[in-house]
Every structure is written in C-alpha cells, then in structure tokens.
Scaffold this active site. Sequence first.
Site, mmCIF file in Angstrom:
data_model
loop_
_atom_site.group_PDB
_atom_site.id
_atom_site.type_symbol
_atom_site.label_atom_id
_atom_site.label_comp_id
_atom_site.label_asym_id
_atom_site.label_seq_id
_atom_site.Cartn_x
_atom_site.Cartn_y
_atom_site.Cartn_z
ATOM 1 N N SER A 135 7.060 -35.071 63.805
ATOM 2 C CA SER A 135 8.276 -34.784 64.576
ATOM 3 C C SER A 135 9.446 -35.311 63.771
ATOM 4 C CB SER A 135 8.212 -35.489 65.936
ATOM 5 O OG SER A 135 9.480 -35.493 66.571
ATOM 6 N N TYR A 148 6.562 -43.509 70.490
ATOM 7 C CA TYR A 148 6.529 -42.173 69.896
ATOM 8 C C TYR A 148 7.145 -42.185 68.503
ATOM 9 C CZ TYR A 148 6.876 -37.060 69.732
ATOM 10 O OH TYR A 148 6.750 -35.739 69.383
#
Length: 262
Positions: A135, A148
């Site tokens: 990501s 995350y």
Amino acid sequence: MRFSGKTAVITGGGTGIGAAVARRIKSEGGNVALVGRRKEPLQAVAEEIGAAIFQADAADTPSMKAAVAGIAERFGGVDILIANAGGHGVGPTISMSDETWDLSVRLNLNTAFVSARECLPQLIERKGNIVVLASIAGLFAGPDAAGYVTMKHACIGLAKSLARDYGRKGVRTNTVCPGWVTTAMADEQMEMLVEKHGLKSIEEAYALVTKDVPLGRPATAEDVSNAVCFLASNEASMINGAVLTVDGGAGTVDLPTLAFVE
C-alpha cells in the site's frame, strides 16, 4: 494469453483486488488457485471464472502448506504467487492493544511471509515470481493507523529481501502499492467519513480523499490488477525488487505546497 500454462496462487482471492487479479489471469489463459479463510467469497469468484479454491489461512503454516501441496497436486506446481491477503491495523499507538497489534502483524505481514515461504520451493523449480500487495501506507504514514502502516512498510522489506535472496535462483519478487481503491474494505472507511462530515454518499467520500490526488479519483480493483498482472507476466522479466505505486500520482504531491492550490 500471457499466463497460458501458468498456475497462480492468489491469497485473499475472494474479494477486491485479489478477485480482479484472478479474473485477469484466468482470462489470459492461466490456472487460478484462490486461497482464503472464508469459503463463500472464494466460491463466488471460482464459479464465475472457473478457478479452484483452497480454503486456508495464509498466515498459518500447516494450513498454507496443505493448500500449496493441494495446488501442486492439482496443477503440477506453482508459477506465480500473488500475496494479496491483508487487513486493518488502525488506531493510534498510545491506545492500541497487544491484540490489535498482533492481528495486524498476522493479517498483513505473516500472510505474505508464510505464503511466500511455502511457495518458494516450487517457484524456484519453475522459475516463477511473487507479487506482494502492500500500500502507499508502506511508503507514507496515514493518521492513527500504526499497525497497518508498519506492516505495509515491512511487506516492502520482505519483498526486497526475497528479490535479493532468490533472484539468482530465477525467482522475481516485486511490490505493488495502491492508493485508495474502490473495494468493499475501503467502502467501510468511506462510510466513516460520510458520518463524520455529513456527506451524502460514499462517492462524495472518495472524492474527498482524492481531492489532492493529481488524477482526481480512486483506483478501481481492475486498475491495480493491470499493474499486478504486468509484473507477474514475462513482460516484466527484468523487473525484480521494484515498488510500483498505483495511486493516481498521490505520492508525487508536495504536501507543504497544498496551501497554494486554489
């Protein structure tokens, strides 16, 4: 037919980006093995495109080992691993519980590590390749998402280590870093913005989070699958250890200059 005669293992293949990659590889002649914990979404994609499903937890060694053995028995081996499984890990560090942190490690990093380790013997034998889905959170830090952000940074490090260690054995490893993508998981976050800002729809929320993105829109799962499938194909035969962003140019924006934008 770039994937004719090739077998691709896709973790988290029942929804979003994983499902889009599965459709693309299957449409280009590949065998597709969908791996995931939930049978229903895997089954829906499998019935749509004619893929095989192997219900397994990509972060659990015995589970993933059994899945890879089953895939090899059915298709003869593994040529491509799309390490796509992932999850949340949101919350500020000061209030994040050990349980939330551990879950973030498991869902985002362990899934990539375990699936890569279990597929590597066959990938080495067949000169295959790995694409890790990270990501842009692996390149930058979003707010209150310590788990995350940290794990996606770690996924990039894992992919670079694999690229270095196994490139001489004929196995390429690359990373794709999407920005906002219109998936069910992102929709949940958009719903939070709808409530927070009194917006009328999740479309307005997507417009809000991409207002400073040069292309001015979120990616679709198909946009990301295009990049993933390029890296997984022989067209990328000299690309190893790369980090490819699919973010509409978000990472090119100089944040301190936003005040000058009309």
